[in-house]
Design an enzyme around this catalytic site. Structure first.
Site, short mmCIF file in Angstrom:
data_model
loop_
_atom_site.label_atom_id
_atom_site.label_comp_id
_atom_site.label_asym_id
_atom_site.label_seq_id
_atom_site.Cartn_x
_atom_site.Cartn_y
_atom_site.Cartn_z
N TYR A 109 0.86 -1.18 0.00
CA TYR A 109 0.00 0.00 0.00
C TYR A 109 0.89 1.23 0.00
O TYR A 109 1.87 1.28 0.74
CB TYR A 109 -0.88 0.00 1.26
CG TYR A 109 -1.74 1.23 1.42
CD1 TYR A 109 -2.76 1.51 0.52
CD2 TYR A 109 -1.55 2.10 2.50
CE1 TYR A 109 -3.57 2.63 0.68
CE2 TYR A 109 -2.35 3.22 2.66
CZ TYR A 109 -3.36 3.48 1.75
OH TYR A 109 -4.16 4.59 1.93
N ASP B 173 9.27 2.74 0.05
CA ASP B 173 8.22 3.42 0.80
C ASP B 173 8.37 3.01 2.26
O ASP B 173 7.94 1.93 2.67
CB ASP B 173 6.84 3.06 0.24
CG ASP B 173 5.71 3.78 0.98
OD1 ASP B 173 6.00 4.45 1.99
OD2 ASP B 173 4.55 3.66 0.55
N LYS C 152 4.15 8.96 9.13
CA LYS C 152 3.90 8.37 10.45
C LYS C 152 4.89 8.86 11.51
O LYS C 152 4.75 9.99 11.97
CB LYS C 152 3.82 6.85 10.33
CG LYS C 152 2.67 6.49 9.36
CD LYS C 152 2.25 5.06 9.27
CE LYS C 152 0.95 4.99 8.45
NZ LYS C 152 0.97 4.18 7.29
C1 LIG Z 1 0.38 4.78 5.91
C2 LIG Z 1 1.11 4.53 4.65
C3 LIG Z 1 1.02 5.39 3.55
C4 LIG Z 1 0.06 6.54 3.51
O1 LIG Z 1 0.31 7.48 4.48
P1 LIG Z 1 -0.87 8.51 4.91
O2 LIG Z 1 -0.21 9.40 5.90
O3 LIG Z 1 -1.96 7.64 5.47
O4 LIG Z 1 -1.29 9.19 3.68
C5 LIG Z 1 1.83 5.16 2.46
N1 LIG Z 1 2.68 4.13 2.45
C6 LIG Z 1 2.79 3.28 3.46
C7 LIG Z 1 3.79 2.17 3.40
C8 LIG Z 1 2.00 3.43 4.59
O5 LIG Z 1 2.08 2.55 5.58
#
Ligand SMILES: *Cc1c(COP(=O)(O)O)cnc(C)c1O
Length: 431
Positions: free
Chosen positions: A150, A245, A273
Site C-alpha cells: 500500500y 516506501d 507516520k
Molecule cells: C500509511 C502509509 C502510507 C500513507 O500514508 P498517509 O499518511 O496515510 O497518507 C503510504 N505508504 C505506506 C507504506 C503506509 O504505511
C-alpha cells in the site's frame, strides 16, 4: 466484566449523519470485523480511554506514528513551546531546517543516498511526489508496484492485480480512470522472474520500482533480503530508480528504517507516520542529483500550503530526538517476549494463530503453516476468525487494529506487565 459502549454507539449514529460511514478513514469503521467503532476521548502512554470510560491497551498507536506511545512529554513540550510563536507561516522557519538536518545528517552516515529531503503533510503526498519526481528525473512513464503493498491513496497506485505475470492494473477504486493506472505495472512480491519480464517488455520506459521494503499493510509480508537486493540491482542496470516506501518502516525498525536494516541504498525514500511524532508530516528524501529536478530548482512541480508546518516540525524533531539505540533495543526485547509467549500460548491451545514480528511491528497469521511472503497466500476465511479474536480482545481491554490485514505496533511505554494483560486475554480465547 461489564463492557458497555452505549455512548460510542450514540455518537456513531450521529457521525453517520454527517461523515460518510461515520469516519474519516475507512478501516476505522470496523467493517472488516463487524460491529461499530468506539470513540476515544483520551490517551496516555500505551492506554486509550473511550467515551464510555473503557480503558484499552493500544496496539494501533495511530497506525504506527506513536512509537513512544501517546502524549510523550517531550513532544507535548515542543508543541507547547511552538504554540507561543506561530501555528502556520507559509514562510520558511528554522524548525524545517533543524528537522531536515536531523534526518539527513544521521541517516546519511548509514544510507549515503539520503542527501536531500522535502516535507509534505502525509505519507500519501510523499509517495505521490516521489513518483512524480522519479518520472520527471528519468523521463519515463511506467511504475512497477507490488500486489499487497500500500502506498497511500495515490490514484495511479490504487491498483491491484491477479497474481501471475505482469498485468496492467485495473484500478481497485472507483473514480480512478483506467488511463491513470495504465502506466502502473502490478507484480507479485517475491518473484524476480516477472520483474525481468517487465524490463524485457519495457526496457526504456520503467521510471521506478516502488516497494514497501517491509510490506506491512496487507499482513506482514517480510521479504527475502536477496529479493530486495535484486530490486536494487535490476533498477540500477536499467537506469530506473528504486523507491523504498518507508512510511511505516522508517524510524520504526530502527532509526535507519528498512534501508538500514537490510543495508540497501534506495534512490528515494518516503517517510510518514513516526516522522511527525503524531502530527501530520510526510517526507521524501534521496539523492541530490534527483532532487535538483524538484521545484523551485527544477521542472518537477511540488508544493504545499502547510508543508513544513512549524508545529508539526517541532513535534517531529522532538520525536526523532527520542529515538535512541536504547529505545530500539528495549522495544526489541519486548517484541521478542510478546512473540515468544504469544506463540507458546496459541500452540498449547492448538489455536492455529501465529505471531510474526520485525522490531516493534507484529502481525497475527491464522491457519497458515509459514508466514506468507505474498498477498495471495492470505485467505479471506482467516479474516472471519480474526474478527472474532478482535472482539474478544476489545471486550477485554485490548485494542488491536480492526482488520486482520493490519499489523500491530508496540510502543515504548508498554511494560512486560502490559503485554501480559494481552497474553492473558489471548489465553482465554477460543475459536
Ligand atoms: C500509511 C502509509 C502510507 C500513507 O500514508 P498517509 O499518511 O496515510 O497518507 C503510504 N505508504 C505506506 C507504506 C503506509 O504505511
Amino acid at each position: 466484566m461489564n463492557f458497555k459502549i452505549n455512548k460510542s454507539e450514540e455518537i456513531y449514529k450521529e457521525a453517520l449523519k454527517y461523515l460518510p460511514g461515520g469516519v474519516n478513514s475507512p478501516v476505522r469503521a470496523f467493517r472488516q470485523v463487524g460491529g461499530n467503532p468506539i470513540f476515544i476521548k483520551h490517551a496516555e502512554e500505551c492506554y486509550i480511554y473511550d467515551i464510555d470510560d473503557n480503558k484499552y491497551l493500544d496496539f494501533c498507536n495511530s497506525w504506527g506514528p506513536l512509537i513512544c506511545g501517546h502524549r510523550h512529554q517531550d513532544i507535548i513540550k515542543a508543541i507547547e513551546e511552538q504554540l507561543k510563536h506561530a501555528l502556520s507561516l507559509g514562510i520558511p522557519c528554522e524548525l524545517e531546517v533543524e528537522l531536515a538536518k536531523k534526518v539527513i545528517d544521521s541517516i546519511q552516515k548509514k544510507i549515503p543516498t539520503i542527501q536531500k529531503i522535502r516535507f509534505v503533510n502525509s505519507g500519501t503526498e510523499a509517495v505521490m511526489s516521489a513518483i512524480r519526481l522519479a518520472r520527471g528525473y528519468t523521463n519515463r512513464n511506467k511504475v512497477i508496484k507490488f500486489e499487497g503493498c500500500y502506498h497511500g491513496h495515490v490514484d495511479s497506485l490504487l491498483v491491484k492485480a491477479g497474481s501471475g505475470l505482469a498485468t496492467f492494473g485495473q484500478p481497485s477504486s472507483a473514480g480512478v480512470p483506467k488511463s491513470f493506472s495504465e502506466h502502473t505495472i502490478v507484480l507479485p512480491l517475491d518473484n524476480e522472474e516477472v520483474i525481468l519480464e517487465a524490463y524485457k517488455k519495457y526496457p526504456d520506459d520503467i521510471a521506478c520500482i516502488i516497494i514497501e521494503p517491509i510490506p506491512a499493510n496487507n499482513g506482514l509480508l517480510i521479504q527475502r533480503k536477496e529479493f530486495l537486493e535484486f530490486l536494487r540491482k535490476v533498477t540500477a542496470e536499467h537506469q530506473s530508480l528504486l523507491i523504498f516506501d518507508e512510511v511505516i518502516s522508517g524510524f520504526r525498525v530502527g532509526f535507519y528504517g528498512a534501508s538500514g536494516y537490510y543495508d540497501i541504498y534506495p534512490d528515494i525514500v518516503t517517510y510518514g507516520k513516526i516522522i511527525g511524532g503524531g502530527l501530520p508530516v510526510g517526507a521524501f528524501a534521496g539523492r541530490e542529483e534527483i532532487f535538483e529536478m524538484l521545484s523551485p530548482d527544477g521542472p518537477v512541480y511540488q508544493a504545499g500550503t502547510l508543508s513544513g508546518n512549524p508545529l508539526a516540525m517541532a513535534a517531529g524533531l522532538a520525536q526523532l530526538n527520542l529515538l535512541t539505540d536504547d529505545l530500539y533495543m528495549d522495544l526489541e526485547k519486548k517484541g521478542q517476549y510478546l512473540e515468544r509467549e504469544f506463540n507458546k500460548i496459541t500452540e498449547s491451545k492448538s489455536l492455529n494463530f501465529k505471531m510474526i514480528r520485525i522490531a516493534s511491528i507484529f502481525w497475527i497469521y491464522i491457519n497458515l503453516e509459514n508466514p506468507p511472503r505474498r498477498a495471495d497466500q492470505i485467505s479471506s476465511d482467516s479474516m472471519k476468525i480474526y474478527a472474532k479474536f478482535f472482539h474478544h480482545c476489545l471486550k477485554h481491554g485490548i485494542y488491536l487494529a480492526p482488520s486482520g490485514y493490519e499489523v500491530g505496533f508496540l510502543s515504548s511505554p508498554m511494560t512486560l506487565n502490559d503485554l501480559d494483560k494481552f497474553l492473558d486475554v489471548v489465553s482465554h480465547f477460543d475459536v
